[in-house]
Design a protein around this motif. Structure first.
Motif, PDB file in Angstrom:
ATOM      1  N   THR A 122      -6.686  -3.155  14.390  1.00 24.45           N
ATOM      2  CA  THR A 122      -5.434  -3.818  14.228  1.00 24.45           C
ATOM      3  C   THR A 122      -5.133  -4.496  12.813  1.00 24.45           C
ATOM      4  O   THR A 122      -3.921  -4.442  12.372  1.00 24.45           O
ATOM      5  CB  THR A 122      -5.031  -4.656  15.261  1.00 24.45           C
ATOM      6  N   GLN A 123      -6.263  -5.301  12.601  1.00 22.39           N
ATOM      7  CA  GLN A 123      -5.995  -6.158  11.418  1.00 22.39           C
ATOM      8  C   GLN A 123      -6.156  -5.175   9.967  1.00 22.39           C
ATOM      9  O   GLN A 123      -5.154  -5.500   9.092  1.00 22.39           O
ATOM     10  CB  GLN A 123      -7.225  -7.008  11.431  1.00 22.39           C
ATOM     11  N   ARG A 125      -4.963  -1.977   9.978  1.00 24.02           N
ATOM     12  CA  ARG A 125      -4.000  -1.031   9.639  1.00 24.02           C
ATOM     13  C   ARG A 125      -2.803  -2.112   9.393  1.00 24.02           C
ATOM     14  O   ARG A 125      -1.709  -1.158   8.794  1.00 24.02           O
ATOM     15  CB  ARG A 125      -3.737  -0.524  11.121  1.00 24.02           C
ATOM     16  N   LYS A 126      -2.665  -3.176   9.656  1.00 24.82           N
ATOM     17  CA  LYS A 126      -1.479  -3.873   9.266  1.00 24.82           C
ATOM     18  C   LYS A 126      -1.324  -4.146   7.750  1.00 24.82           C
ATOM     19  O   LYS A 126      -0.234  -4.484   7.294  1.00 24.82           O
ATOM     20  CB  LYS A 126      -1.295  -5.195   9.917  1.00 24.82           C
ATOM     21  N   TYR A 127      -2.258  -3.993   7.015  1.00 28.32           N
ATOM     22  CA  TYR A 127      -2.404  -4.008   5.532  1.00 28.32           C
ATOM     23  C   TYR A 127      -1.763  -2.788   4.924  1.00 28.32           C
ATOM     24  O   TYR A 127      -0.822  -2.762   3.936  1.00 28.32           O
ATOM     25  CB  TYR A 127      -3.610  -4.325   5.178  1.00 28.32           C
ATOM     26  N   THR A 129       0.105  -0.191   6.776  1.00 27.84           N
ATOM     27  CA  THR A 129       1.279   0.347   7.252  1.00 27.84           C
ATOM     28  C   THR A 129       2.620   0.039   6.311  1.00 27.84           C
ATOM     29  O   THR A 129       3.435   0.915   6.196  1.00 27.84           O
ATOM     30  CB  THR A 129       1.596  -0.176   8.686  1.00 27.84           C
ATOM     31  N   PRO A 130       2.880  -1.343   5.751  1.00 30.13           N
ATOM     32  CA  PRO A 130       4.107  -1.535   5.139  1.00 30.13           C
ATOM     33  C   PRO A 130       3.995  -0.518   3.944  1.00 30.13           C
ATOM     34  O   PRO A 130       5.048  -0.304   3.088  1.00 30.13           O
ATOM     35  CB  PRO A 130       3.884  -2.967   4.825  1.00 30.13           C
ATOM     36  N   HIS A 242      -2.923  -9.740  -0.828  1.00 33.05           N
ATOM     37  CA  HIS A 242      -3.782  -9.977   0.368  1.00 33.05           C
ATOM     38  C   HIS A 242      -5.050 -10.286  -0.261  1.00 33.05           C
ATOM     39  O   HIS A 242      -6.037 -10.268   0.547  1.00 33.05           O
ATOM     40  CB  HIS A 242      -4.029  -9.068   1.441  1.00 33.05           C
TER      41      HIS A 242
END
Length: 433
Positions: A122-123, A125-127, A129-130, A242
């Motif tokens: 989850t951590q 993928r969040k980078y 996806t946008p 990030h």
């Protein structure tokens, strides 16, 4: 493909000394049992009849027992979706849990989106996806068109007879993925060598592990080089946004996942897609007509070809029931995306490529939380490249018999090593010869 030979020679050098925690040395895995390779073998573009028989009679079946664990195949559409969308308390994608990481360098660790579980998945993928929203992807369209146009010009200059794999199918996605990641031009020749061996299972799992480690090391080094001077691609953008949260190894793993999902798969789709376009005149006419027809052709190509033959392995964390069959904790489950895409429960005559078919809800990009994050980029690339190819060379013809084409014998990503084509159609001399 010519590039496969040098990388195979170097696989031994890069082969990792990974040992299963149960004492099984992966270096000894030089071949896979025939029963296990059933979903990876094809007859031309089609799965073996035995795979369809298994799907239709036993959509959840045990293929073998290896290392004291069961190896299962899920081939029915409904059963495949059930496993792919399964909850993380029941199913794990974490291959690393079965491989000793002790004493291994960061480059040798197993990871990436497809082989991690929540919360890490989850951590990570969040980078990403946008970066793959439709709004952001649209900015890539002019660059993709320019890359395709340049490759078509190069083909025309090299023609009238060319190898479409070398000149187009592999060249276009390679340029796109390098631009996307922001890899310097001078590094690309070395990077190009790493693709095919990553998915080759003809020598068991050993070669694939070695090639994967080499690719990860390359991309981790690319991150290190850009940290102080970020490039204008995805690596640089993630460093700027990030950089404090992502170390070199983590970001290198994210970049490796983008490469894994976006290069070899698109290359194989372009090669095999071009083959079907050249042998199915209606598909070429549709690609040259309107955007809606282009979309329909590409969706049918994705469903029918399904070059990613198996989803990432799932491991049962506890006893699970799928399709009325109990899978024991610790067993491995492979999902045949190809077989599921042709399940008769989805519709009639799905073993046939029909560009006019209403789009079928295929699983070529997977399903659930591990569905390919770059699916829309892949669609964009295929629509652009195949449309422009069909417009530029409307008389494109395959210049070899099917039995002369080098379809891969055993690969997680199916493809063809060479595709000789006549850009302007077959001459009378060619036909008579």
């Amino acid at each position: 493909m010519v590039l496969l030979r040098p990388i195979k020679k170097r696989v031994g050098k890069w082969l990792l000394e990974r040992t299963m925690r149960d004492g099984i040395d992966l270096r000894k895995l030089r071949f896979l049992p025939d029963s296990v390779t059933l979903p990876l073998r094809r007859d031309g573009l089609d799965p073996l009849p035995a795979l369809a028989e298994v799907r239709d009679t036993e959509p959840v079946t045990k293929l073998a027992d290896m290392f004291g664990k069961g190896v299962w195949l899920v081939s029915g559409y409904d059963e495949a979706r059930e496993v792919l969308a399964g909850d993380p308390d029941t199913w794990s994608n974490d291959l690393g849990q079965f491989v000793s990481q002790d004493g291994r360098s960061p480059e040798e660790q197993i990871g990436g989106l497809g082989m991690t579980d929540p919360p890490l998945h989850t951590q990570l993928r969040k980078y990403l996806t946008p970066e793959f929203t439709m709004r952001r992807l649209q900015r890539l369209q002019p660059g993709i068109e320019a890359i395709v146009e340049a490759r078509l010009d190069a083909m025309a200059a090299a023609g009238p007879d060319v190898d479409l794999v070398q000149e187009f199918a592999f060249a276009v996605p390679f340029d796109v993925i390098c631009d996307l990641l922001g890899l310097p031009v001078e590094d690309r020749a070395r990077f190009l060598e790493l693709g095919v061996a990553r998915f080759d299972l003809s020598e068991g799992g050993a070669g694939a592990f070695g090639a994967a480690a080499h690719t990860r090391e390359f991309l981790i080094n690319a991150v290190r080089e850009q940290r102080s001077n970020p490039g204008d691609g995805l690596i640089g953008a993630l460093l700027v946004e990030h950089g404090d949260d992502l170390d070199d190894v983590t970001l290198g793993g994210i970049a490796d996942g983008v490469f894994l999902g976006g290069y070899e798969t698109s290359a194989s789709m372009l090669a095999l897609g071009a083959y079907l376009i050249a042998t199915t005149p209606e598909a070429g006419r549709m690609l040259r007509s309107d955007p809606e027809s282009v979309e329909r052709v590409v969706e049918e190509l994705l469903r029918h070809l399904c070059v990613v033959q198996l989803a990432f392995l799932r491991f049962a964390k506890r006893d699970a029931t799928v399709g009325g069959v109990t899978i024991k904790a610790g067993d491995a489950v492979g999902v045949s995306l190809m077989a599921a895409n042709r399940d008769p429960r989805l519709g009639p005559d799905l073993d046939r490529f029909d560009p006019t078919r209403e789009p079928v809800r295929h699983l070529s990009f997977g399903w659930g939380m591990h569905r390919c994050v770059g699916a829309e980029l892949a669609r964009m690339e295929l629509r652009t490249a195949l449309r422009m190819l069909a417009e530029r060379f409307p008389d494109l013809a395959v210049a070899a018999d099917d039995d002369q084409l080098g379809f891969r014998k055993l690969s997680a990503v199916y493809g063809v090593e060479a595709l000789p084509v006549a850009l302007y159609g077959m001459s009378l001399e060619d036909v008579s010869a």
